[in-house]
Write an enzyme that holds these catalytic residues in place. Structure first.
Site: not given
Ligand SMILES: NC(=O)CCC(=O)C(=O)O
Length: 257
Positions: A40, A109, A143
């Site tokens: 990401e 996203k 993520c």
């Molecule tokens: N970059 C992200 O989306 C991190 C997600 C996260 O830190 C979590 O779900 O805990």
């Protein structure tokens, strides 16, 4: 399908150096690799307050490089995600490019992460779709999306065999990352191919542990917490086999929930 996952140490706030790293990494792969996966926000990492200056309009700078690399090395690229600017707003956008250099999928996203301040700086996407490479239906989520089973289930109901999870998941919550990856593979009977980053962005340490899990929920291979490449061969017929021996999708009772 021979796959290479780049568990990258992203250099925060430096798209040019990150592009150079991606070029070097793809160029060094052997010719048998058919698909590569990036993490990401690999162009900038989480310097969200600098993205107005750093993000390129529609991600053109990064996408051109990926298209060139895809064509030259004849590989499909699940291009993780990149911070892009579009009509004055910033998106966390995943781009998939086939081995002819054509863009086959773009996804913004949809679930923005409060813990990393994404809602303050980014605009969420509104569309969730599958894409096809070599006649195989696939999906990509970014993520935090992993915490929302509905998005993976929607893609599964549309017939994906492979779910890519591109991430910058912090080390402090890496147990949840691992467990959720297994859950998404088992409940949807798909391969989960997860690419996380390592290293730091400001105070935040990222947890690595990129991995591939098969449609039965068995680990195929995993990385640890250093910058590294994970190379795996994935037998895509196995997803069909698991779906027919444990017919979860047919046993659903959507009228009840
Ligand atoms: N970059 C992200 O989306 C991190 C997600 C996260 O830190 C979590 O779900 O805990």
């Amino acid at each position: 399908m021979k796959c290479a996952i780049y568990q990258m140490e992203i250099i925060p706030g430096n798209p040019d150096e990150n592009i150079a790293k991606i070029r070097k990494w793809i160029s060094a792969l052997d010719e048998s690799i058919e698909i590569v996966v990036l993490p990401e926000m690999w162009n900038t990492s989480y310097v969200l307050d600098e993205l107005n200056e750093l993000a390129d309009e529609d991600g053109t700078r990064e996408i051109r490089v990926l298209q060139e690399m895809a064509k030259v090395h004849h590989v499909h690229i699940v291009g993780g995600s990149i911070a892009v600017k579009s009509h004055g707003r910033i998106f966390n956008r995943s781009v998939v490019i086939d081995h002819d250099g054509e863009i086959v999928h773009q996804y913004d996203k949809v679930h923005l992460v409060p813990m990393l301040d994404e809602p303050k700086y980014l605009t969420a996407g509104n569309h969730i779709q599958t894409f096809t490479l070599d006649e195989i239906k696939m999906g990509v989520i970014i993520c935090y999306d992993l915490r929302f089973p509905e998005i993976s289930r929607k893609l599964a109901l549309e017939g994906i065999e492979v779910l890519f999870v591109v991430a910058e998941w912090p080390a402090s919550r890496i147990d949840a990352f691992n467990k959720l990856l297994y859950a998404r593979a088992i409940e949807n009977q798909v391969y989960v191919i997860a690419c996380n980053n390592v290293g730091y962005c400001r105070e935040e340490k990222f947890g690595g542990q990129s991995k591939v899990i098969n449609p039965l929920g068995t680990l195929v291979e995993t990385l640890e917490t250093a910058e590294a490449t994970l190379k795996v061969s994935v037998d895509l017929d196995y997803s069909k086999e698991v779906k027919s021996s444990i017919p979860v999708m047919n046993s659903r009772r959507p009228e009840l929930y």
